[in-house]
Structures are given as structure tokens and as C-alpha cells.
Enzyme design. Structure first.
Site, PDB file in Angstrom:
ATOM      1  N   TYR A 139       0.820  -1.219   0.000  1.00 31.56           N
ATOM      2  CA  TYR A 139       0.000   0.000   0.000  1.00 31.56           C
ATOM      3  C   TYR A 139       0.849   1.263   0.000  1.00 31.56           C
ATOM      4  CZ  TYR A 139      -4.484  -2.269   1.065  1.00 31.56           C
ATOM      5  OH  TYR A 139      -5.641  -3.006   1.013  1.00 31.56           O
ATOM      6  N   LYS A 184       3.682 -15.229   3.093  1.00 30.95           N
ATOM      7  CA  LYS A 184       3.923 -16.007   1.863  1.00 30.95           C
ATOM      8  C   LYS A 184       5.429 -16.222   1.793  1.00 30.95           C
ATOM      9  CE  LYS A 184       2.569 -17.896  -2.037  1.00 30.95           C
ATOM     10  NZ  LYS A 184       1.730 -19.107  -2.089  1.00 30.95           N
ATOM     11  N   ASP A 217      -2.236 -18.694   1.297  1.00 32.22           N
ATOM     12  CA  ASP A 217      -3.193 -19.471   0.487  1.00 32.22           C
ATOM     13  C   ASP A 217      -3.848 -20.572   1.335  1.00 32.22           C
ATOM     14  OD1 ASP A 217      -0.666 -20.638   0.579  1.00 32.22           O
ATOM     15  OD2 ASP A 217      -0.625 -21.267  -1.521  1.00 32.22           O
ATOM     16  N   ASP A 241      -6.289  -7.168   4.519  1.00 31.66           N
ATOM     17  CA  ASP A 241      -7.449  -6.569   3.843  1.00 31.66           C
ATOM     18  C   ASP A 241      -8.327  -7.673   3.267  1.00 31.66           C
ATOM     19  OD1 ASP A 241      -9.035  -4.508   2.652  1.00 31.66           O
ATOM     20  OD2 ASP A 241      -8.060  -4.946   0.730  1.00 31.66           O
ATOM     21  N   ASP A 245     -12.220  -9.301   4.882  1.00 33.80           N
ATOM     22  CA  ASP A 245     -13.516  -9.340   4.174  1.00 33.80           C
ATOM     23  C   ASP A 245     -14.019 -10.784   4.125  1.00 33.80           C
ATOM     24  OD1 ASP A 245     -13.357  -6.572   3.597  1.00 33.80           O
ATOM     25  OD2 ASP A 245     -14.107  -6.851   1.553  1.00 33.80           O
TER      26      ASP A 245
HETATM   27  C1  IPM Z   1     -10.391  -1.239   3.989  1.00 40.61           C
HETATM   28  C2  IPM Z   1     -10.449  -0.736   2.561  1.00 40.61           C
HETATM   29  C3  IPM Z   1      -9.250   0.138   2.259  1.00 40.61           C
HETATM   30  C4  IPM Z   1      -8.017  -0.755   2.379  1.00 40.61           C
HETATM   31  C5  IPM Z   1      -9.274   0.835   0.890  1.00 40.61           C
HETATM   32  C6  IPM Z   1     -10.517   1.637   0.693  1.00 40.61           C
HETATM   33  C7  IPM Z   1      -8.059   1.688   0.688  1.00 40.61           C
HETATM   34  O1  IPM Z   1     -10.596  -1.799   1.676  1.00 40.61           O
HETATM   35  O2  IPM Z   1     -10.365  -0.410   4.918  1.00 40.61           O
HETATM   36  O3  IPM Z   1     -10.379  -2.453   4.196  1.00 40.61           O
HETATM   37  O4  IPM Z   1      -7.684  -1.484   1.430  1.00 40.61           O
HETATM   38  O5  IPM Z   1      -7.379  -0.710   3.439  1.00 40.61           O
HETATM   39 MN    MN Z   2     -10.914  -3.723   2.643  1.00 36.07          MN
END
Ligand code: IPM
Ligand code: MN
Ligand code: NAD
Length: 354
Positions: A139, A184, A217, A241, A245
């Protein structure tokens, strides 16, 4: 004393869920006699429209001076090809505040197991914490972007790994004393540095914690096969990240998942893990629970107000236990009606509904 909260609603469903969380935080502050002042500032796409910059200087200054920062979400198709994207403002905010550790708890709440995409038996008791490194890695490395070639560089220094690993080990001591560090290391040099550093710190200071290493993985596979085995999952920025999710969906909806981003002191940045959700923005349909629980984390971590934090979490659990559901849980509550019920429970524990 009055605590100052910099309040950055952002874009899409950001303002809907942030305002829901703000009402609940104000309710909890009233009940627990805590003085809070919210200062709202432009951020993300909304700030690009106003000023051309997703993180105007005034917003950054307010965030630096506040006791805590509360954020909705940023982004949306309107700004996807803008010269500076809203997301760039979020990254700059995290970096400037020095919040290098992002805590993302995922809990499958009692009564919601049937909404998991996994069999109920696999998510009963699911309660894990992802500790995601937040201010390094791909990032923040050098980036080049040309028509025919692009590159993103991944850098980590030993100190970057050590400080976030310490947060994961400390968190594990208050939980089930287990950490899985995810990398990884069979391919990436930064991952080998990551693994060596985590192992060394473990040997020097945290031998009471049960530490395992997993490749990302395999970890992604185990997360959807047997997620209840995990306690604390420690990982770098991009893996965290993606895995967070994925993990959030196991509990039924990304709309439930909160986060706290912490640095050296008590100050922090609090936001749900989901984004601006342009597909449901403006419809009063977003699930506000992730944002509201981020508010509870703010009380606990930045204000040291444990009782207020716990009262918010209990109110959410009670409202869900009474069968109130937003649309992501096949229910009929709107963002605002659900929030109203949380407030009723929070302010009057004797409230009765038909
Ligand atoms: C999160 C989001 C952010 C990230 C994006 C919007 C930059 O996906 O907070 O998880 O990747 O950190
Ligand atoms: Mn995210
Ligand atoms: P998203 O998280 O916004 O949405 C993914 C899916 O989850 C959508 O179907 C959405 O409707 C649903 N969802 C999200 N939040 C929900 C909620 N509270 N209640 C019910 N359903 C919810 O991810 P995306 O669509 O990939 O990204 C949209 C925009 O948001 C992009 O511009 C992205 O960069 C941005 N984003 C911002 C943040 C942030 O501000 N921290 C985080 C992630 C994505």
C-alpha cells in the site's frame, strides 16, 4: 473533561452508518456521563467535490488534535477515474496518524449462525481477531504507473513487523493465547523477514503464547473450512485486507464487522471494515452494526470507557436476539429503524416491544 471526536462520514453509505454510530455513541455517553464533542469534517469523495483534495488540511488537523477519529467509508464510481481517488485520502490519514495496527474482530453472534454461508456447526462459537499491519507493505511502497508497465513495491522493516506483532501477542494474552501469523514466506522476501521477526519476538517475550505460521493461500482455505480453530490472526497489510472481508462473511455479513486502528498511544481511528457500498447507498438499507461496534471499540480503546463500550455491545446483542434484522439478514429493518431500537435498549433496559 470533554473528549473530542473528529467525525468523517465520507461517501456512499458512510454517512448513513456513521450517523447511526454517532447517535448510539451520544446515547451511551449520556447514560454513562461522558462528555463528547463531535466535529464533522469533509473527507473522501465528498471532500474532493468541495476542495479537490480527499483529505483537506483542516480535516487532517482536526484528526491529529482529536482524542479519536470516527470514519464512515469513502469511495464510489463517481471518483473511480479522478486524478486523486478518495481512497488515497484514507491511506494518508492512516499513515499520518501512525495507526499501524488494525484490529478487526469477527464474531458469529448467537442466533445468526444460520446466515453464515458455512454450515452452522462450523461457525458456532466463531470468535477471532485479525490484526492487520496498516501503514506498510504494498500500500505504501514506491508505485509506478505507465500505459504499458506498472509496479508496486513491497517494503517492510523489522521494526514495522515487531510493533504490530507485539499488539497481536498482547491481544492474544487477553483471549485464548493463540496467534497464527500469516505470510507467503515460500516466495516473498518481506514474508521471510516477517516470519523471522515474529518468531524471534515470540521466543524473547511471548513464549506463553501458542504461535503457528501459515502461508496465506492455505490460511484462506482453512478460514472457510474450519474457522472456529482461530483466535488471533496476525498478518501484513494486503493479506489482512483480503482475509478480513472473507472472515466477515462467515459471520453472515460484512455489515457487522467493526475495526480499530491503533498506534503508540491511546488515540485511534475507528471505522467499519466495509466500504461505501454504492449499490445500496441512499436507500437507508445499510447494516449499521459494524459502525456502531466500531463506536464501542472507540469508547474502550481511546476513552478507557469500558462500561459504555460494553453497554453498546449488549444493546446490539439484545436487539439482534429480539429478531430485529436488516436486509442483509433477510429482515425488514432500515439502517435508521434498527439504530432507533439500539438506542431504545441502550437508554432504557426495561423497554418492551410487541
Ligand atoms: C479497507 C479498505 C481500504 C483498504 C481501501 C478503501 C483503501 O478496503 O479499509 O479495508 O484497502 O485498506
Ligand atoms: Mn478492505
Ligand atoms: P463494499 O464493502 O463497499 O461493498 C461490498 C458489498 O457488501 C456490497 O454488495 C455492499 O452492498 C455490501 N455491504 C457493504 N457494507 C454493507 C453494510 N453496512 N450493510 C449491508 N451490506 C453492505 O466494497 P466495494 O463495493 O468493493 O467498494 C465500494 C467502494 O468503497 C470502493 O470505492 C472502495 O474503494 C471503497 N471502500 C472503502 C473502504 C473504507 O472506506 N474503509 C473500505 C472498502 C472499500
Amino acid at each position: 473533561m470533554t473528549y473530542r471526536i473528529a467525525f468523517l462520514p465520507g461517501d456512499g453509505v458512510g454517512p448513513e452508518v456513521a450517523n447511526a454510530a454517532r447517535q448510539v455513541m451520544e446515547g451511551a455517553a449520556r447514560v454513562h456521563n461522558i462528555a463528547l464533542s463531535f466535529e464533522e469534517h469533509a473527507f473522501g469523495g465528498a471532500a474532493i467535490d468541495e476542495t479537490g483534495d480527499p483529505l483537506p488540511e483542516m480535516t487532517m488537523r482536526a484528526a491529529r488534535e482529536a482524542d479519536a477519529v470516527f470514519l464512515g467509508a469513502v469511495g464510489g464510481p463517481k471518483w473511480d477515474s479522478a486524478p486523486v481517488r478518495p481512497e488515497a485520502g484514507l491511506l494518508r490519514l492512516r499513515k499520518d496518524l501512525g495507526v499501524f495496527a488494525n484490529l478487526r474482530p469477527v464474531v458469529c453472534m448467537r442466533g445468526l449462525e444460520a446466515f453464515s454461508p458455512l454450515k452452522e456447526s462450523r461457525v458456532v462459537g466463531l470468535d477471532l481477531l485479525i490484526v492487520r499491519e496498516l501503514t506498510g507493505g504494498l500500500y505504501f511502497g514506491a508505485r509506478e504507473e505507465g500505459e504499458a508497465h506498472a509496479s508496486d513495491r513491497c517494503d517492510y522493516a523489522r521494526e514495522d513487523v515487531e510493533r504490530v506483532a507485539r499488539i497481536a501477542f498482547e491481544a492474544a494474552r487477553k483471549r485464548k493465547s493463540r496467534v497464527v501469523s500469516v505470510d507467503k514466506a515460500n516466495v516473498l522476501a518481506t514474508s521471510r523477514l516477517w516470519r523471522r521477526t515474529v518468531s524471534r519476538l515470540h521466543g524473547e517475550e511471548y513464549e506463553d503464547i501458542d504461535l503457528a505460521h501459515e502461508l496465506v493461500d492455505a490460511l484462506a482455505m482453512k478460514l472457510v473450512s474450519a474457522p472456529s480453530q482461530f483466535d488471533v490472526i496476525l498478518t501484513e497489510n494486503l493479506f489482512g485486507d483480503i482475509l478480513s472481508d472473507e472472515a466477515s462473511a462467515l459471520a453472515g455479513s460484512i455489515g457487522l464487522a467493526p475495526s480499530a486502528s491503533l498506534g503508540q498511544g491511546r488515540r485511534g481511528l475507528y471505522e467499519p471494515i466495509h466500504g461505501a457500498a454504492p449499490d445500496i447507498a441512499g436507500l437507508d438499507r445499510a447494516n449499521p452494526v459494524g459502525a456502531i461496534l466500531s463506536g464501542a471499540m472507540l469508547f474502550r480503546r481511546s476513552l478507557g470507557a469500558e462500561a459504555a463500550a460494553a453497554s453498546i455491545e449488549t444493546a446490539i446483542a439484545n436487539v439482534l436476539a429480539r429478531g430485529c434484522r436488516t436486509q442483509d439478514f433477510e429482515g425488514s429493518e432500515s439502517c435508521s429503524s434498527f439504530t432507533g431500537k439500539v438506542l431504545d435498549v441502550l437508554e432504557d433496559a426495561t423497554v418492551e416491544w410487541q
